[in-house]
Design a protein around this motif. Structure first.
Motif: not given
Length: 301
Positions: A281-298
């Motif tokens: 949904h083109k919202c991956g950028y928010v993952f770091q705001d929610l969890f404090g870590i940068e997310g990467h999709v496998s």
């Protein structure tokens, strides 16, 4: 954001108080259908915990009281969810009736929340709330909605520049089926899009007009939460052309993913699947705001 924690507190004293109140409710509301526990097995699980079996913590207790309002020949469905630490924490109470419109129901629930907040900490309060509703609910069936503020703006009075908003909300946990239903109903009533992700932690995203997003959050705050906060807000001026483009979700719905079970029947989300959903949904950028870590999709299947 706080880390996922082990639920290792001894809740025996709270459970004993909750069971004592349930016993009173059963005796007071003994007619068929008046008092319904969502999962009756929770009573046995609480008793086992009290007796020393600390390897398994029951779910939070949910139940429904169906009250008659004789003056209105109406019925009230009172949905109650008790936090594990109730009565040290306030209960979640949601009142519904087919005889109430949206405005009346909202005002009645707000009044119930205000009443609960006047009661003392560590006070068993469900019977008091039931009595309050029996005496006062009739006054809310005849309430008229206030003059629509948007109609005032058509006359040029008090007009403010509209804004679009996407609000990301964090909760310590979302388990109660009553809360989950109210979250969906409130978002859809306000014509907001987004999602609710129950579990521990829980996340909610709403997007739409800023006024409706803030109204939604105010409704959320009326519920009982261990922790509730806005993790991120995205604000954009509303124009004729960007209202549809701004929204990243088609509707509002509850989502779920494969979960892993924690030590106290709390269910933790699969963060990888959640990140994939956000990316879709083109919202991956928010993952770091929610969890404090940068997310990467496998890319692995």
């Amino acid at each position: 954001m706080e880390e996922f924690e082990n639920f290792n507190a001894d809740l025996s004293e709270y459970f004993e108080l909750q069971l004592s109140e349930v016993d009173m409710l059963v005796s007071m509301y003994s007619n068929y259908g008046e008092f319904i526990i969502t999962l009756p097995s929770i009573l046995t699980e609480m008793k086992k915990y009290i007796d020393g079996d600390k390897n398994y913590v029951p779910s939070e207790m949910d139940f429904t009281l169906n009250l008659n309002i004789p003056e209105r020949s109406a019925k009230l469905e009172v949905n109650v969810s008790l936090p594990h630490e109730y009565p040290a924490l306030k209960p979640f109470i949601s009142v519904r009736s087919s005889e109430l419109n949206r405005h009346q129901q909202k005002e009645l629930n707000s009044a119930v929340s205000d009443y609960v907040n006047t009661l003392g900490i560590n006070e068993l309060c469900i019977i008091s709330v039931a009595n309050w509703l029996t005496e006062n609910a009739q006054n809310y069936f005849s309430l008229q909605p206030p003059e629509n503020a948007r109609e005032k703006t058509a006359n040029g009075k008090g007009r403010t520049k509209d804004s679009l908003c996407r609000m990301w909300i964090y909760s310590h946990h979302i388990y109660s089926k009553f809360k989950r239903k109210d979250i969906i109903d409130n978002a859809q009533d306000l014509k907001l899009t987004g999602f609710s992700l129950p579990g521990k932690p829980g996340f909610i995203c709403v997007e739409g007009m800023k006024k409706e997003c803030y109204e939604f959050f105010q409704q959320l705050k009326m519920m009982s939460w261990k922790k509730l906060s806005i993790s991120k807000e995205e604000i954009e001026e509303a124009t004729k052309h960007n209202q549809k483009i701004f929204r990243k979700f088609q509707d509002f719905q509850e989502i779920s993913f494969q979960v892993r079970r924690g030590p106290a029947r709390e269910y933790h989300m699969d963060m990888g699947q959640f990140l994939k959903y956000l990316d879709e949904h083109k919202c991956g950028y928010v993952f770091q705001d929610l969890f404090g870590i940068e997310g990467h999709v496998s890319n692995d299947k």
